[in-house]
Enzyme design. Structure first.
Site, short mmCIF file in Angstrom:
data_model
loop_
_atom_site.label_atom_id
_atom_site.label_comp_id
_atom_site.label_asym_id
_atom_site.label_seq_id
_atom_site.Cartn_x
_atom_site.Cartn_y
_atom_site.Cartn_z
N HIS A 243 -4.42 4.09 6.38
CA HIS A 243 -3.67 4.10 5.13
C HIS A 243 -2.06 4.08 6.39
CE1 HIS A 243 -5.79 2.93 1.71
NE2 HIS A 243 -6.47 3.99 2.02
N ASP B 186 1.04 -1.35 0.05
CA ASP B 186 -0.30 -0.45 0.47
C ASP B 186 0.85 1.45 0.38
OD1 ASP B 186 -1.77 1.99 0.04
OD2 ASP B 186 -2.39 0.74 2.79
#
Length: 549
Positions: free
Chosen positions: A365, A192
């Protein structure tokens, strides 16, 4: 034959959304995620954007399974469109299955697709691939990544993740398992990259819990909370705060109602039987005892909060001193729509609270420090960032090199690239697969393209002028001209504007009639009218000249 693994991104690289990755070895392929992307401002009239499936259609016998990391739209929204074309089994967590099942039902696929539930530590064998699901902390329960054992080595796909020491639903990123596989050896890390430009550590969801409890306990009026329908942990926070303060809850918005119902049924949402009320009861509850949870935090045109802001919701009118909480950040491309809603809600007298004012949302995130922790745990030989715009991917590549990946082994991939990996080599091939945006507009799938969108944008800028010109070729006579214009000039000036255009057309034909050979061409007439309008009012509407012979 040398053992070769192909890593092919279909979406999510160089953009935020439509995440999809194909791993292909010999005659077997597995897909990780299949999401949608929300349209940007220039995508006029587009509902959603999905990945380009042409490569998979050409090689559909190779595709054996789809593995899902979690239930957010940008990871599951494209599934029904793919499964209608290629029906293969899907593997995902229990909550993701619930969300996917709702989507399959909408598309008439509920009993036509096999969706298998997997949990942390479960290993699924598909041909040469062994995929192990591991837990990660994210903004939705049951999120995970995959450790995939392949003939060329282990691949770690993180999915969306952060490292949260105080997650709301006790779901941690499994660093111990990542360290174990790191010690075994990892050939490739796909990680990510969304916040690879943000220093430090992402805040915990616990901060949002504290803020929402504070705001809900302090408010003496009706509260409307808007967030993503898939943000189950955030909805649970709101439920807990409402029940603590003796408030009833009204849930509205199709996706919100469906997801709350599904999450309650599966046991992800804990709520008292009498807390949720129906739309018949909503106007009978004292404002100080009511919390409304709804969709529309992204300014979507038909979502509940947008209709409230426009004053066209069938049940709820915004009242002075309503507290409205936007518990989300705008997805890139939605900033203007969200700001427009906020302005309208303030104008209606509401007290609007959003993330620039209070900690009503945190990112799901990992920031730089968390990414570094995962890099040091996994110790990959090769690296490629996923889930991010181009700057995020480049910055994550730099971070990977800083954390020990050799410069030549760190890649910035784009959608359609083919990264070929053997046990001891890796190469980014020059050829690419098709990776166009596939636009969904109403029932149409892929029946509009960039040229159509250019036309729509032109129409939205300066309007359109249609000129119906009746011309007698035999007598060289202009019989009649009718002008229709839309979005160009206001009504009380329109007759004068049309008459000017008619005069210009007559002058154009008079000039033509004086020539020996008359060449009458609709495109040339349109260009002439466009030039005249540009000189007259300095606008450039789309002009269509229709010649009736």
């Amino acid at each position: 034959m040398m053992e070769q693994l192909k890593v092919i991104p279909f979406g999510g690289l160089g953009e935020i959304g439509k995440n999809m990755m194909l791993l292909e070895y010999d005659n077997t392929g597995i897909v990780i995620d299949c999401g949608i992307m929300f349209p940007r401002e220039e995508h006029v009239g587009v509902d959603v954007i999905i990945p380009d499936f042409r490569y998979l259609k050409k090689n559909q016998k190779k595709l054996k399974a789809i593995f899902i990391t979690h239930g957010h739209e940008d990871h599951i929204g494209g599934l029904p469109y793919l499964l209608k074309q290629i029906n293969v089994p899907v593997y995902c967590s229990k909550l993701a299955k619930g969300l996917i099942t709702n989507k399959l039902k909408e598309h008439g696929l509920k009993n036509k697709v096999t969706v298998n539930v997997i949990g942390a530590g479960d290993i699924t064998q598909v041909g040469p691939f062994k995929a192990e699901f591991f837990s990660v902390a994210h903004s939705i329960p049951d999120a995970g990544g995959y450790i995939i054992n392949t003939p060329v080595g282990n691949i770690v796909h993180t999915g969306d993740f952060k490292i949260d020491d105080n997650p709301i639903m006790q779901q941690f990123t499994d660093l111990d398992r990542l360290k174990e596989v790191g010690n075994e050896g990892v050939r490739l890390l796909l990680a990510d990259s969304t916040y690879a430009e943000i220093p430090g550590h992402t805040q915990s969801e616990k901060i949002v819990e504290e803020t929402l409890h504070k705001l809900i306990s302090q408010s003496k009026n009706r509260i409307i909370l808007s967030t993503f329908a898939s943000l189950i942990s955030r909805i649970q926070i709101a439920i807990d705060a409402a029940e603590k303060n003796d408030r009833k809850i009204f849930v509205t918005g199709t996706s919100m109602v469906n997801n709350v119902g599904m999450a309650r049924q599966l046991g992800y949402l804990k709520i008292k039987a009498d807390t949720i009320i129906s739309k018949k009861e909503v106007n009978n509850i004292k404002p100080s005892k009511l919390l409304i949870i709804c969709t529309g935090s992204q300014g979507e045109p038909n979502a509940v909060l947008t209709r409230m802001a426009k004053g066209i919701h069938q049940i709820i009118d915004i009242k002075k001193d309503d507290t409205i909480i936007l518990s989300s950040n705008p997805v890139p491309g939605n900033e203007m729509s969200v700001a427009s809603n906020i302005n309208k809600l303030f104008r209606l007298g509401a007290n609007v609270i959003y993330n620039k004012m209070e900690n009503v949302h945190v990112r799901g995130h990992a920031a730089i420090d968390e990414l570094s922790i995962v890099h040091k745990a996994v110790k990959p030989e090769l690296f490629a960032g996923i889930h991010g715009e181009m700057r995020h991917l480049f910055l994550h590549k730099k971070l990977a090199i800083k954390n020990g990946v050799k410069k030549d082994n760190a890649f910035v991939l784009e959608n359609g690239d083919i990264l070929e990996i053997t046990k001891d080599k890796s190469i980014l091939l020059k050829n690419k697969i098709d990776s166009d945006y596939i636009f969904i507009d109403g029932k149409g799938i892929g029946d509009i393209d960039e040229e159509v969108l250019i036309d729509r944008n032109e129409l939205s800028k300066d309007g359109v002028v249609v000129c119906r010109i009746n011309y007698n070729y035999k007598n060289k006579e202009l019989k009649e001209t009718n002008i229709f214009s839309f979005g160009v000039i206001k009504d009380d000036l329109i007759d004068d504007f049309h008459n000017k255009i008619i005069d210009n057309i007559e002058n154009y034909f008079n000039k033509l009639n004086s020539e020996r050979f008359i060449d009458i061409d609709e495109d040339k007439i349109s260009d002439n009218i466009s030039l005249f309008i540009s000189k007259d009012i300095r606008r450039r509407p789309l002009v269509l000249a229709l010649l009736v012979k």
